[in-house]
Design a protein around this motif. Structure first.
Motif, mmCIF file in Angstrom:
data_model
loop_
_atom_site.group_PDB
_atom_site.id
_atom_site.type_symbol
_atom_site.label_atom_id
_atom_site.label_comp_id
_atom_site.label_asym_id
_atom_site.label_seq_id
_atom_site.Cartn_x
_atom_site.Cartn_y
_atom_site.Cartn_z
ATOM 1 N N LYS A 6 0.831 -1.186 -0.093
ATOM 2 C CA LYS A 6 -0.038 0.133 0.067
ATOM 3 C C LYS A 6 0.957 1.248 0.009
ATOM 4 O O LYS A 6 1.944 1.056 0.772
ATOM 5 C CB LYS A 6 -0.959 -0.099 1.133
ATOM 6 C CG LYS A 6 -1.621 0.963 1.305
ATOM 7 C CD LYS A 6 -2.649 0.940 2.565
ATOM 8 C CE LYS A 6 -3.652 2.375 2.529
ATOM 9 N NZ LYS A 6 -4.598 2.253 3.786
ATOM 10 N N ILE A 7 0.534 1.949 -0.857
ATOM 11 C CA ILE A 7 1.449 3.492 -0.892
ATOM 12 C C ILE A 7 0.464 4.452 -1.173
ATOM 13 O O ILE A 7 -0.506 4.295 -1.980
ATOM 14 C CB ILE A 7 2.687 3.192 -2.034
ATOM 15 C CG1 ILE A 7 3.425 4.523 -1.848
ATOM 16 C CG2 ILE A 7 1.561 3.242 -3.363
ATOM 17 C CD1 ILE A 7 4.658 4.271 -2.850
ATOM 18 N N SER A 8 0.493 5.653 -0.257
ATOM 19 C CA SER A 8 -0.201 6.839 -0.629
ATOM 20 C C SER A 8 0.613 7.741 -1.532
ATOM 21 O O SER A 8 1.747 8.095 -1.154
ATOM 22 C CB SER A 8 -0.305 7.417 0.690
ATOM 23 O OG SER A 8 -1.372 6.792 1.673
ATOM 24 N N VAL A 9 -0.026 8.162 -2.498
ATOM 25 C CA VAL A 9 0.742 9.025 -3.572
ATOM 26 C C VAL A 9 0.344 10.443 -3.277
ATOM 27 O O VAL A 9 -0.818 10.640 -3.480
ATOM 28 C CB VAL A 9 0.507 8.731 -4.866
ATOM 29 C CG1 VAL A 9 0.987 9.616 -6.065
ATOM 30 C CG2 VAL A 9 0.949 7.118 -5.379
ATOM 31 N N ASN A 10 1.220 11.076 -2.669
ATOM 32 C CA ASN A 10 1.202 12.608 -2.399
ATOM 33 C C ASN A 10 2.318 13.394 -3.014
ATOM 34 O O ASN A 10 2.474 14.535 -2.555
ATOM 35 C CB ASN A 10 0.972 12.768 -0.979
ATOM 36 C CG ASN A 10 2.119 12.547 -0.163
ATOM 37 O OD1 ASN A 10 3.035 11.775 -0.605
ATOM 38 N ND2 ASN A 10 1.794 12.419 1.165
ATOM 39 N N ALA A 39 5.574 4.464 -6.753
ATOM 40 C CA ALA A 39 4.252 3.491 -6.830
ATOM 41 C C ALA A 39 4.550 2.831 -8.458
ATOM 42 O O ALA A 39 4.316 1.786 -8.524
ATOM 43 C CB ALA A 39 3.052 4.457 -6.822
ATOM 44 N N VAL A 40 4.633 3.609 -9.325
ATOM 45 C CA VAL A 40 5.030 3.160 -10.789
ATOM 46 C C VAL A 40 6.149 2.011 -10.693
ATOM 47 O O VAL A 40 5.908 0.838 -11.365
ATOM 48 C CB VAL A 40 5.332 4.136 -11.604
ATOM 49 C CG1 VAL A 40 5.785 3.676 -13.061
ATOM 50 C CG2 VAL A 40 3.883 5.126 -11.857
ATOM 51 N N THR A 41 7.486 2.402 -10.118
ATOM 52 C CA THR A 41 8.441 1.451 -10.003
ATOM 53 C C THR A 41 7.969 0.073 -9.258
ATOM 54 O O THR A 41 8.223 -1.129 -9.374
ATOM 55 C CB THR A 41 9.555 2.073 -9.155
ATOM 56 O OG1 THR A 41 9.953 3.352 -9.911
ATOM 57 C CG2 THR A 41 10.419 1.052 -9.017
ATOM 58 N N MET A 42 7.141 0.282 -8.239
ATOM 59 C CA MET A 42 6.657 -1.113 -7.471
ATOM 60 C C MET A 42 5.746 -1.718 -8.169
ATOM 61 O O MET A 42 5.943 -2.875 -8.368
ATOM 62 C CB MET A 42 6.018 -0.305 -6.289
ATOM 63 C CG MET A 42 5.627 -1.766 -5.203
ATOM 64 S SD MET A 42 4.569 -0.967 -3.759
ATOM 65 C CE MET A 42 5.524 0.327 -3.097
ATOM 66 N N LEU A 43 4.816 -1.085 -8.846
ATOM 67 C CA LEU A 43 3.820 -1.845 -9.939
ATOM 68 C C LEU A 43 4.684 -2.728 -11.146
ATOM 69 O O LEU A 43 4.400 -3.706 -11.297
ATOM 70 C CB LEU A 43 2.937 -0.727 -10.490
ATOM 71 C CG LEU A 43 1.898 -1.327 -11.297
ATOM 72 C CD1 LEU A 43 0.943 -2.358 -10.703
ATOM 73 C CD2 LEU A 43 0.854 -0.358 -11.937
ATOM 74 N N VAL A 96 -4.627 -3.823 -8.727
ATOM 75 C CA VAL A 96 -4.723 -2.533 -8.476
ATOM 76 C C VAL A 96 -5.844 -2.114 -8.141
ATOM 77 O O VAL A 96 -6.721 -2.002 -8.752
ATOM 78 C CB VAL A 96 -3.950 -1.676 -9.628
ATOM 79 C CG1 VAL A 96 -3.768 -0.444 -9.393
ATOM 80 C CG2 VAL A 96 -2.541 -2.537 -10.022
ATOM 81 N N SER A 97 -5.729 -1.365 -7.027
ATOM 82 C CA SER A 97 -6.944 -0.799 -6.247
ATOM 83 C C SER A 97 -6.589 0.798 -6.066
ATOM 84 O O SER A 97 -5.589 1.258 -5.537
ATOM 85 C CB SER A 97 -7.493 -1.289 -5.152
ATOM 86 O OG SER A 97 -7.978 -2.369 -5.358
ATOM 87 N N MET A 98 -7.385 1.824 -6.618
ATOM 88 C CA MET A 98 -6.967 3.217 -6.404
ATOM 89 C C MET A 98 -8.096 3.938 -5.994
ATOM 90 O O MET A 98 -9.363 3.511 -6.299
ATOM 91 C CB MET A 98 -6.332 3.889 -7.390
ATOM 92 C CG MET A 98 -5.071 3.126 -8.132
ATOM 93 S SD MET A 98 -4.337 3.951 -9.348
ATOM 94 C CE MET A 98 -5.342 3.550 -10.902
ATOM 95 N N ARG A 99 -8.110 4.884 -5.135
ATOM 96 C CA ARG A 99 -9.144 5.913 -4.772
ATOM 97 C C ARG A 99 -8.472 7.095 -4.436
ATOM 98 O O ARG A 99 -7.355 7.338 -3.965
ATOM 99 C CB ARG A 99 -10.081 5.538 -3.521
ATOM 100 C CG ARG A 99 -9.060 5.266 -2.272
ATOM 101 C CD ARG A 99 -9.957 4.941 -1.086
ATOM 102 N NE ARG A 99 -9.380 4.666 0.030
ATOM 103 C CZ ARG A 99 -8.693 5.749 0.847
ATOM 104 N NH1 ARG A 99 -8.724 6.962 0.411
ATOM 105 N NH2 ARG A 99 -7.837 5.322 1.777
ATOM 106 N N PRO A 100 -9.077 8.428 -4.904
ATOM 107 C CA PRO A 100 -8.432 9.654 -4.608
ATOM 108 C C PRO A 100 -8.853 9.919 -3.050
ATOM 109 O O PRO A 100 -9.584 9.389 -2.608
ATOM 110 C CB PRO A 100 -9.277 10.583 -5.298
ATOM 111 C CG PRO A 100 -10.731 10.045 -5.508
ATOM 112 C CD PRO A 100 -10.550 8.262 -5.459
#
Length: 156
Positions: A4-8, A16-20, A32-36
């Motif tokens: 889990k990573i918070s992109v801020n 996050a892109v590297t991890m994915l 992959v799950s994402m939410r704003p």
């Protein structure tokens, strides 16, 4: 393996892109799950741990983990018992009969529940998290613990 990573920030986005990319390269299938929005647990957890630290330094309750276990058991469990029927049923079935010291110990790191102990604060919704913070303030401010710099001026 769940990540889990918070992109801020741009740096966190890159991370996050590297991890994915790494997960996809290694496993070939990734969900992959994402939410704003902001993760409430990060801010609340930081506040709670600062409060636990302040209580530990201002009282004779022990260290941060001792205070955390106490607050989870005495304040957090009560919130969930009053507001969550499923939690109440599980608590009464699994934990209620245990001696106090055992319940208190299970609120912290233990083999059965892992590094965070018996789940209490992690089950909170936002309103329950706010109630938990308010109840910590209500219990410890009269005992001389100052939280004004953490949560704004607190009336004694």
């Amino acid at each position: 393996m769940v990540e889990k990573i918070s992109v801020n920030s741009q740096a966190k986005l890159s991370e996050a892109v590297t991890m994915l990319t790494r997960m996809f390269r290694d496993k070939k299938f990734v969900v992959v799950s994402m939410r704003p929005g902001k993760d409430r647990t990060l801010d609340q957890n930081a506040l709670w741990f600062a409060m636990y630290d302040r209580i530990a330094k201002s009282t004779e309750m022990g260290d941060i983990e001792d205070v955390r276990r106490y607050c989870k058991l005495h304040i957090g469990v009560q919130i969930l018992l009053n507001e969550d029927v499923e939690f109440q049923q599980a608590w009464y079935r699994v934990m209620r009969h245990l001696p106090y010291e055992e319940k208190l110990a299970m609120m912290g790191e233990c083999k059965l529940f892992g590094p965070d102990g018996f789940p209490v604060t992690s089950l909170f919704n936002r309103a329950q998290g706010v109630a938990y913070t308010e109840r910590i303030l209500a219990e410890f401010t009269p005992k001389g613990v100052f939280f004004g710099d953490l949560v704004g001026e607190v009336a004694a």
